[in-house]
Design a protein around this motif. Structure first.
Motif, short mmCIF file in Angstrom:
data_model
loop_
_atom_site.label_atom_id
_atom_site.label_comp_id
_atom_site.label_asym_id
_atom_site.label_seq_id
_atom_site.Cartn_x
_atom_site.Cartn_y
_atom_site.Cartn_z
N SER A 238 1.03 -1.45 0.27
CA SER A 238 0.10 -0.13 -0.04
C SER A 238 0.97 1.33 -0.07
O SER A 238 1.95 1.27 0.57
N GLU A 239 0.40 2.14 -0.82
CA GLU A 239 1.07 3.57 -0.90
C GLU A 239 0.01 4.68 -1.04
O GLU A 239 -0.62 4.57 -1.87
N VAL B 58 -1.11 -3.71 -5.40
CA VAL B 58 -0.74 -2.51 -4.96
C VAL B 58 -1.77 -1.74 -4.86
O VAL B 58 -2.48 -1.30 -5.88
N VAL B 59 -2.19 -1.21 -3.64
CA VAL B 59 -3.43 -0.65 -3.33
C VAL B 59 -3.26 0.97 -2.83
O VAL B 59 -2.01 1.04 -1.99
N PRO B 60 -4.03 1.87 -2.73
CA PRO B 60 -4.06 3.23 -2.11
C PRO B 60 -4.00 3.10 -0.56
O PRO B 60 -4.70 2.29 0.12
N CYS B 61 -3.25 4.07 0.22
CA CYS B 61 -3.41 4.12 1.63
C CYS B 61 -3.22 5.60 1.98
O CYS B 61 -2.67 6.36 1.46
N ASP B 62 -3.95 5.82 3.12
CA ASP B 62 -3.86 7.30 3.68
C ASP B 62 -4.20 7.23 5.21
O ASP B 62 -5.23 7.06 5.64
N ILE B 63 -3.02 7.56 6.13
CA ILE B 63 -3.12 7.38 7.54
C ILE B 63 -4.18 8.43 8.15
O ILE B 63 -4.58 8.10 9.06
N ARG B 64 -4.60 9.27 7.28
CA ARG B 64 -5.52 10.30 7.77
C ARG B 64 -7.16 9.83 7.56
O ARG B 64 -7.88 10.40 8.08
N GLN B 65 -6.95 8.49 7.00
CA GLN B 65 -8.48 8.25 6.87
C GLN B 65 -8.83 6.87 7.68
O GLN B 65 -7.87 6.46 8.21
#
Length: 283
Positions: free
Chosen positions: A104-105, A160-167
């Protein structure tokens, strides 16, 4: 009737500013060059792997080989890489022990780099040099293993997937919680979080993806306020070992935290403090 919308907090504003900076200014090619290409004093004109990366690669290898020796031989690891950037080096030593790896990135351009490599596209980054360094110099295997490991890692990274620690959730909805043996994250949270409190919350969010008895393996920079990639300066939060330990314990990890500090000679050379740490989830 007037409806007053809530004003964003200072932390939220900083998050938006940092997000915009990364989306507009983060160059994967420059980052990869910064990670791996340093002048080789023994071979003028040639490049070699940054000694800091060599040190961290050794620690990653030690973690996975030790974990394997204490786990049933038939057990293959489910691994989640969080905020992996445009690089795959933390996973090279993981590949022989993994069943599947989810990568994830946050940034689309970084995900594109990894996907391009996985699919052997003609314009893809060639990671064989760093894979060769790990396989031959760190693990002590022969040259024939390099090509095998290259293909093995491509095969083991199933998405390979999206990630966002704010979500919330911080990883793409296709990724299930509570099923991973190892959560791997390196020099991500220290730059993605805007405060120590947010860092602690981030570890709690990521802990949800780790099964009881599973592990976190992470790298962090300590006592820093910023870092440079090429000519661009990116902010980061100021962490200490004490903050990292407390945040891990509060997130449900064991108090028996294994922390490896960058050797003093490298710390003096870089003028920076780095740690590689691991901890077992106990609840």
């Amino acid at each position: 009737v007037l409806v007053h919308s809530r004003l964003p907090t200072v932390t939220e504003l900083l998050c938006l500013m940092a997000s915009s900076l990364y989306q507009e200014q983060f160059d994967p090619e420059v980052y990869i060059g910064t990670c791996f290409s340093v002048s080789n004093p023994h071979k003028p004109g040639q490049k070699s792997v940054d000694p800091l990366r060599i040190w961290s690669l050794i620690k990653f290898h030690q973690f996975y080989s030790t974990l394997s020796s204490t786990t049933a031989q038939e057990k293959r690891l489910q691994i989640l890489e969080f905020g992996g950037g445009p690089v795959i080096h933390p996973l090279i030593s993981a590949a022989p022990y993994a069943e599947t790896i989810v990568f994830s990135e946050y940034l689309g351009q970084n995900r594109d780099v990894v996907d391009s490599w996985r699919n052997r596209e003609s314009t893809a980054v060639d990671f064989r040099s760093i894979i060769g360094t790990v396989v031959q110099s760190v693990e002590g295997r022969d040259e024939k293993e390099v090509e095998h490991r290259d293909q093995e890692l491509r095969d083991k990274i199933i998405s390979v997937v999206p990630c966002d620690i704010r979500q919330d959730p911080p990883v793409d909805a296709s990724v299930r919680t509570g099923m991973y043996d190892v959560l791997s994250t390196h020099l991500c949270l220290v730059t993605a979080c805007e405060s120590v409190e947010m860092y602690a919350e981030a570890l709690q969010k990521l802990s949800a993806y780790v099964r009881p008895g599973g592990y976190i393996l992470a790298t962090e920079a300590l006592e820093q306020r910023f870092y440079n990639i090429g000519d661009v300066t990116f902010p980061c939060i100021t962490l200490t070992k004490e903050i990292v330990k407390k945040s891990l314990i509060d997130a449900g990890f064991s108090e028996e935290i294994c922390i490896h500090s960058l050797p003093l000679e490298l710390e003096i050379f870089y003028g920076q403090k780095f740690v590689v740490f691991s901890a077992r989830k106990c609840r």
